[in-house]
Each structure stands twice: as C-alpha cells, then as structure tokens.
Motif scaffolding. Structure first.
Motif, short mmCIF file in Angstrom:
data_model
loop_
_atom_site.label_atom_id
_atom_site.label_comp_id
_atom_site.label_asym_id
_atom_site.label_seq_id
_atom_site.Cartn_x
_atom_site.Cartn_y
_atom_site.Cartn_z
N GLU A 1 0.84 -1.21 0.00
CA GLU A 1 0.00 0.00 0.00
C GLU A 1 0.87 1.25 0.00
N LEU A 2 1.94 1.25 0.79
CA LEU A 2 2.86 2.39 0.79
C LEU A 2 3.52 2.56 -0.58
N ARG A 3 3.86 1.45 -1.21
CA ARG A 3 4.46 1.49 -2.55
C ARG A 3 3.49 2.13 -3.54
N GLU A 4 2.22 1.73 -3.48
CA GLU A 4 1.21 2.31 -4.37
C GLU A 4 1.06 3.81 -4.12
N ARG A 5 1.13 4.20 -2.87
CA ARG A 5 1.02 5.61 -2.54
C ARG A 5 2.24 6.38 -3.04
N CYS A 6 3.41 5.74 -3.03
CA CYS A 6 4.62 6.36 -3.59
C CYS A 6 4.44 6.61 -5.09
N GLU A 7 3.92 5.61 -5.76
CA GLU A 7 3.69 5.75 -7.20
C GLU A 7 2.70 6.87 -7.49
N ALA A 8 1.67 6.98 -6.67
CA ALA A 8 0.67 8.03 -6.85
C ALA A 8 1.25 9.41 -6.57
N ILE B 1 6.77 17.31 0.36
CA ILE B 1 5.80 17.59 1.43
C ILE B 1 4.45 16.95 1.10
N SER B 2 3.98 17.15 -0.12
CA SER B 2 2.69 16.54 -0.52
C SER B 2 2.78 15.03 -0.50
N GLY B 3 3.90 14.49 -0.97
CA GLY B 3 4.10 13.04 -0.94
C GLY B 3 4.13 12.50 0.48
N SER B 4 4.79 13.23 1.37
CA SER B 4 4.85 12.80 2.78
C SER B 4 3.47 12.85 3.42
N LEU B 5 2.64 13.80 3.01
CA LEU B 5 1.29 13.89 3.56
C LEU B 5 0.48 12.63 3.22
N ILE B 6 0.66 12.12 2.02
CA ILE B 6 -0.04 10.88 1.64
C ILE B 6 0.35 9.75 2.58
N TRP B 7 1.64 9.67 2.91
CA TRP B 7 2.12 8.62 3.82
C TRP B 7 1.61 8.84 5.24
N THR B 8 1.74 10.07 5.75
CA THR B 8 1.35 10.28 7.15
C THR B 8 -0.15 10.10 7.34
N GLU B 9 -0.94 10.38 6.31
CA GLU B 9 -2.38 10.08 6.39
C GLU B 9 -2.59 8.58 6.50
N GLU C 1 -1.63 7.52 9.99
CA GLU C 1 -2.70 7.92 10.91
C GLU C 1 -3.89 6.95 10.83
N SER C 2 -4.29 6.61 9.61
CA SER C 2 -5.46 5.74 9.47
C SER C 2 -5.16 4.28 9.83
N ASN C 3 -3.89 3.91 9.91
CA ASN C 3 -3.50 2.55 10.29
C ASN C 3 -2.62 2.59 11.54
N TYR C 4 -3.00 3.48 12.44
CA TYR C 4 -2.20 3.75 13.63
C TYR C 4 -1.92 2.49 14.47
N SER C 5 -2.94 1.67 14.67
CA SER C 5 -2.74 0.50 15.54
C SER C 5 -1.68 -0.44 14.96
N PHE C 6 -1.69 -0.65 13.66
CA PHE C 6 -0.68 -1.52 13.04
C PHE C 6 0.72 -0.92 13.19
N PHE C 7 0.89 0.31 12.75
CA PHE C 7 2.23 0.90 12.75
C PHE C 7 2.76 1.13 14.16
N LEU D 1 12.53 -0.30 6.47
CA LEU D 1 13.77 0.38 6.14
C LEU D 1 14.26 -0.01 4.75
N GLU D 2 14.22 -1.28 4.42
CA GLU D 2 14.64 -1.72 3.08
C GLU D 2 13.72 -1.14 2.01
N PHE D 3 12.43 -1.08 2.29
CA PHE D 3 11.49 -0.47 1.35
C PHE D 3 11.85 1.00 1.11
N LEU D 4 12.17 1.71 2.18
CA LEU D 4 12.54 3.12 2.02
C LEU D 4 13.85 3.27 1.25
#
Length: 182
Positions: free
Chosen positions: A68-75, A82-90, A93-99, A116-119
């Motif tokens: 999902e993070l990879r797809e958001r990177c592509e988008a 800053i705009s790209g980071s906002l997509i990630w931080t949203e 936030e919406s998957n707070y319990s997992f992260f 880390l490897e993904f980043l």
C-alpha cells in the motif's frame, strides 16, 4: 481479475486485527494459533485454510502495508516531498494500531527492517549526487542516511503517541527530504 468472496476477506481481516490486538498484550512469539482463533472468533482450521502459520499471517499483513505504501509512492511520484509525505502520514494515521504496534512496541523487529529496506528502494531514485550539496558523496550512504532518519522520525512519532499532527509531521519530513535528496 477474480472476485474474492466477502467471507474470505472478512475472515482475513478478523485475523489481521486479532494479531495486532494480541501483540498489544503479549510478545508475538507467545501468541498461539488458539489465541488467534479465540480473538478472531474462527476455528483453528480456518486459520490454516488462509495461512501456513502465525508467521505467514504476520508476513502477509506486513507485505500488504508495504504494498500500500508502494502504491502511494507511485501516486505521489509527481508531487513535491511535502505533498508526498502527507499521503504517507495520512496512511500512518489511518493505520495507527498496526504501525504503532510494529514500530513503537518493538513487537516485530522484522517489520522495521522491511520498512527500512522499502525506504532504501524508494529513496534511491530521489537522491542526486551529481549536483548540489550531495555532489561527490556516496549515494548508498546518503540513501541509507535518509531512509534511517525517516524510519527514526516515524518511530518517534508512534512511540510518543503522535506528539504532533500528521500534517505537521508530513511538512517537516517533506522539508527534510527536500534538503537531503536534492
């Protein structure tokens, strides 16, 4: 593309939720299939219909979030940092319990390493060593520095239970990425 039965999705979601909830109570290694069965309200056999074992369940859960993070990177490829980071931080936030479980509790060190490897993969194309302040520096060192710093800040955010809003986190991460990747 074949349509997945809603019952299958519902069962898999219940199991993913159960493993996260259980990890808030005990170490992953101490969680049993019976614990998962009880928490998700499914039979042990049902778990084995979907996953080889609890490690397979956790691996698939982790990979679904990385994908999902990879797809958001592509988008966000054409956006500024800053705009790209906002997509990630949203998404954080919406998957707070997992992260928070994966990063703040140190409950699954494998996730931190996978993240880390993904980043590393994602930031590799962002770092330019042919011009500016990064000129002449080793690209691998810069990429590892940026990726490690990013993970560290995100861990800090979860460990401290979101001390700043995710929008502010995105703005600051995006600014730091702009300074270090260009």
């Amino acid at each position: 593309m074949t349509k997945v039965d809603r019952r299958i999705l519902k069962t898999q979601d219940a199991l993913k939720k159960a493993v996260i909830e259980l990890m808030s109570d005990k170490k992953f290694d101490d969680i049993t299939i019976q614990d998962l069965s009880d928490r998700a309200n499914v039979s042990r056999g049902t778990i084995y219909l979907h996953y080889m074992d609890k490690y397979d369940l956790l691996d698939k859960l982790i990979e679904s979030h990385i994908n999902e993070l990879r797809e958001r990177c592509e988008a966000a490829a054409e956006m500024d940092f800053i705009s790209g980071s906002l997509i990630w931080t949203e998404y954080f936030e919406s998957n707070y319990s997992f992260f928070s479980m994966m990063l703040a509790s140190k409950g699954a060190p494998f996730f931190r390493n996978r993240f880390l490897e993904f980043l590393h993969e994602e930031f590799r194309d962002e770092v330019d060593i042919t011009k500016g302040k990064n000129r002449g520096l080793n690209k691998d060192v810069i990429v590892r520095f940026v990726a490690s710093a990013y993970v560290g800040v995100v861990e800090w955010w979860f460990t401290n239970e979101k001390p700043i809003p995710h929008q502010d986190l995105a703005e600051q991460l995006g600014t730091l990425l702009e300074r270090n990747c260009n």
